[in-house]
Design an enzyme around this catalytic site. Sequence first.
Site, PDB file in Angstrom:
ATOM      1  N   ASP A 240      28.496  -0.672 -28.270  1.00  0.00           N
ATOM      2  CA  ASP A 240      27.826  -1.661 -28.334  1.00  0.00           C
ATOM      3  C   ASP A 240      26.752  -1.623 -29.101  1.00  0.00           C
ATOM      4  O   ASP A 240      25.612  -1.810 -27.882  1.00  0.00           O
ATOM      5  CB  ASP A 240      28.823  -2.636 -27.981  1.00  0.00           C
ATOM      6  CG  ASP A 240      30.247  -2.466 -28.022  1.00  0.00           C
ATOM      7  OD1 ASP A 240      30.973  -1.288 -28.584  1.00  0.00           O
ATOM      8  OD2 ASP A 240      30.559  -2.960 -27.736  1.00  0.00           O
ATOM      9  N   GLY A 269       3.780   6.947  -7.968  1.00  0.00           N
ATOM     10  CA  GLY A 269       4.126   7.758  -7.533  1.00  0.00           C
ATOM     11  C   GLY A 269       3.184   8.968  -7.849  1.00  0.00           C
ATOM     12  O   GLY A 269       2.085   8.613  -7.927  1.00  0.00           O
ATOM     13  N   THR A 271       2.512  11.929  -9.713  1.00  0.00           N
ATOM     14  CA  THR A 271       1.704  12.056 -11.361  1.00  0.00           C
ATOM     15  C   THR A 271       1.037  10.812 -11.607  1.00  0.00           C
ATOM     16  O   THR A 271       0.112  11.224 -12.483  1.00  0.00           O
ATOM     17  CB  THR A 271       3.219  12.646 -12.387  1.00  0.00           C
ATOM     18  OG1 THR A 271       3.956  13.918 -10.993  1.00  0.00           O
ATOM     19  CG2 THR A 271       3.157  12.829 -12.945  1.00  0.00           C
ATOM     20  N   GLU A 311      -0.468   6.044  -4.903  1.00  0.00           N
ATOM     21  CA  GLU A 311      -1.020   7.116  -3.956  1.00  0.00           C
ATOM     22  C   GLU A 311      -2.405   8.062  -4.762  1.00  0.00           C
ATOM     23  O   GLU A 311      -3.065   9.062  -5.133  1.00  0.00           O
ATOM     24  CB  GLU A 311      -0.333   8.644  -5.036  1.00  0.00           C
ATOM     25  CG  GLU A 311       1.100   8.452  -4.560  1.00  0.00           C
ATOM     26  CD  GLU A 311       2.427   9.413  -4.035  1.00  0.00           C
ATOM     27  OE1 GLU A 311       1.530  10.494  -3.405  1.00  0.00           O
ATOM     28  OE2 GLU A 311       3.416   8.996  -3.862  1.00  0.00           O
ATOM     29  N   MET A 376       3.534   6.631   4.073  1.00  0.00           N
ATOM     30  CA  MET A 376       4.276   8.115   2.639  1.00  0.00           C
ATOM     31  C   MET A 376       4.196   9.121   4.681  1.00  0.00           C
ATOM     32  O   MET A 376       4.024  10.158   3.946  1.00  0.00           O
ATOM     33  CB  MET A 376       4.468   8.529   2.105  1.00  0.00           C
ATOM     34  CG  MET A 376       4.312   7.379   0.912  1.00  0.00           C
ATOM     35  SD  MET A 376       4.651   7.758  -0.750  1.00  0.00           S
ATOM     36  CE  MET A 376       2.135   7.063  -0.413  1.00  0.00           C
ATOM     37  N   THR A 377       5.356   8.506   5.738  1.00  0.00           N
ATOM     38  CA  THR A 377       4.979  10.116   6.528  1.00  0.00           C
ATOM     39  C   THR A 377       6.437  10.629   6.232  1.00  0.00           C
ATOM     40  O   THR A 377       6.762  11.167   7.218  1.00  0.00           O
ATOM     41  CB  THR A 377       4.769   9.137   8.152  1.00  0.00           C
ATOM     42  OG1 THR A 377       6.169   8.816   7.775  1.00  0.00           O
ATOM     43  CG2 THR A 377       3.769   7.818   8.346  1.00  0.00           C
ATOM     44  N   TYR A 378       5.231  11.888   5.199  1.00  0.00           N
ATOM     45  CA  TYR A 378       5.931  13.153   5.275  1.00  0.00           C
ATOM     46  C   TYR A 378       4.889  13.524   3.805  1.00  0.00           C
ATOM     47  O   TYR A 378       3.889  13.260   4.006  1.00  0.00           O
ATOM     48  CB  TYR A 378       7.400  12.982   4.724  1.00  0.00           C
ATOM     49  CG  TYR A 378       8.067  12.032   3.514  1.00  0.00           C
ATOM     50  CD1 TYR A 378       7.298  12.062   2.490  1.00  0.00           C
ATOM     51  CD2 TYR A 378       7.679  10.418   4.325  1.00  0.00           C
ATOM     52  CE1 TYR A 378       7.597  10.902   1.696  1.00  0.00           C
ATOM     53  CE2 TYR A 378       8.429   9.874   3.417  1.00  0.00           C
ATOM     54  CZ  TYR A 378       8.604   9.415   1.953  1.00  0.00           C
ATOM     55  OH  TYR A 378       8.087   8.968   1.251  1.00  0.00           O
TER      56      TYR A 378
END
Length: 537
Positions: A240, A269, A271, A311, A376-378
Amino acid sequence: MKRSWRRALAAGAIVAAAVAVVPAVQAFGAGSLTVTFTSTSDWGTGHEVRVSVVNGTDSPVNDWTIQFALPAGTTISSSWDADVTSSGNTYTAKKKSWAGALAPGATFNWGYIGAGAFKAPSSCTVNGANCGGGTQPPPSSAPPTTGGPSNPPPTSQPPTSPPPPGGKKLVGYFAEWGVYGRNYHVKNIDTSGSAAKLTHILYAFGNVTNGQCAIGDSYADYDKAYTAADSVDGVADTWDAGALRGSFNQLRKLKKKYPHLKVIWSFGGWTWSGGFTQAAANPTAFANSCYSLVEDPRWADVFDGIDIDWEYPNACGLSCDSSGYEAFPNLISALRNRFGSNLVTAAITADGTNGGKIDAANYASAATKLDWIMPMTYDYFGAFNAQGPTAPHSPLTSYSGIPTAGFYSDAAIQKLKSKGVPANKILLGVGFYGRGWQGVTQSAPGGTASGAAPGTYEAGIDDYKVLKTKCPTTGTVGGTAYAKCGDQWWGYDTPDTMRSKMAYANQQGLGGGFFWELSGDTANGELITAVRGGLGN
């Protein structure tokens, strides 16, 4: 891919402390305002305090002003979510302009970092009325917080499952591109049991381009038609005119089923963070564009705020610029001014090294305007260094032979706290995936490799749900797990290490945990169950 890889942050010790409670009678309604000072951290030379303003009256409180005196040897060095001024040892705290009226029964929290050991205020007034004295039980017995910018009043319909106790946040990313090759959809958040355990979902990612927020993938976001079988509520999408489809509509349905859930649209992010360079040149214009997009009438009810996945272009992520130390807080300040009491959050670097990426931006200043901040602990280590040395990508603590000093979660948490970022505004990050190498002969960490191990979607990376049977763990180091199978070596977290990491988050007084990302978990949510349990339920 538009996901983030290299990340890091830090934390300090939490000490149970005394609490002072100051009641004051209000003339405008029955009951009273109460103000509770709770020391959430005390390391001797400094301390952190949460101040809770509770409206016990039967009418909204539009403005509040708290005046209090601190004993000799105790001073406030920084504060957040209130306008604080001082004259000698007397402090005045006023409601921020972006904070709405405090509803009857609601609570608003603000806080400060103090110099010296914690000492309760020696006197206090609220809106000019004299305050009484007294003490409160430990924080676990304190009144629940149900108001303020990061704790909106509860809906009249109870959640299908309550959020973790003690106000802990459990935040999970949903990747918009997961609806393609991964075949992971919003309905999976429900059927896996994850929706009942989450407090917030981060929808990743919106684009940042030409100094503005922009749609990341229009088809996945709001155009993809879902059949009845694939829809959260069993109702098929329509064609619709003006009908909302795609993941946005599915998230709308998920929120209806789980009223406690909040959804935040994340922009940037790995990118797309390069777009922040132009955005930082005119933060107000950027914030206006983001508000117009997030609050678009077609999906305004879907989103409860905005997240910036920064980032670090100012510290050379995928791109480099010279925007400088204040670029990030300037951006966040503009977003807070535009979004008002809606949620404003951010994911940032977790580089705990001296002179590293945390030192490149004024994260403490930004934190005063954020509801919470996510180091961001990875992704500390991985096959982006193809020959190794092998190392788990998300160590909680350091260990003998760690390839880079300061590349572990605790280093990042401690560094952030030392800069004045409040512990209860920091969330601990974990990954629902592993990183691995091939051509490895050594079982223990630190071995050499010939390159990235094959992965389901990308070399050098695979989901927990695959790795748990493909390459079961053979050891632990630095508070996380690793596995050696054939010539492959993988580092990833298990339910056991997830629970331990969340116990650490509790011990450090952190605000909760977050993870990248939902599709990496098993169909019955093994990891999210462990994270939820580790936070206390």
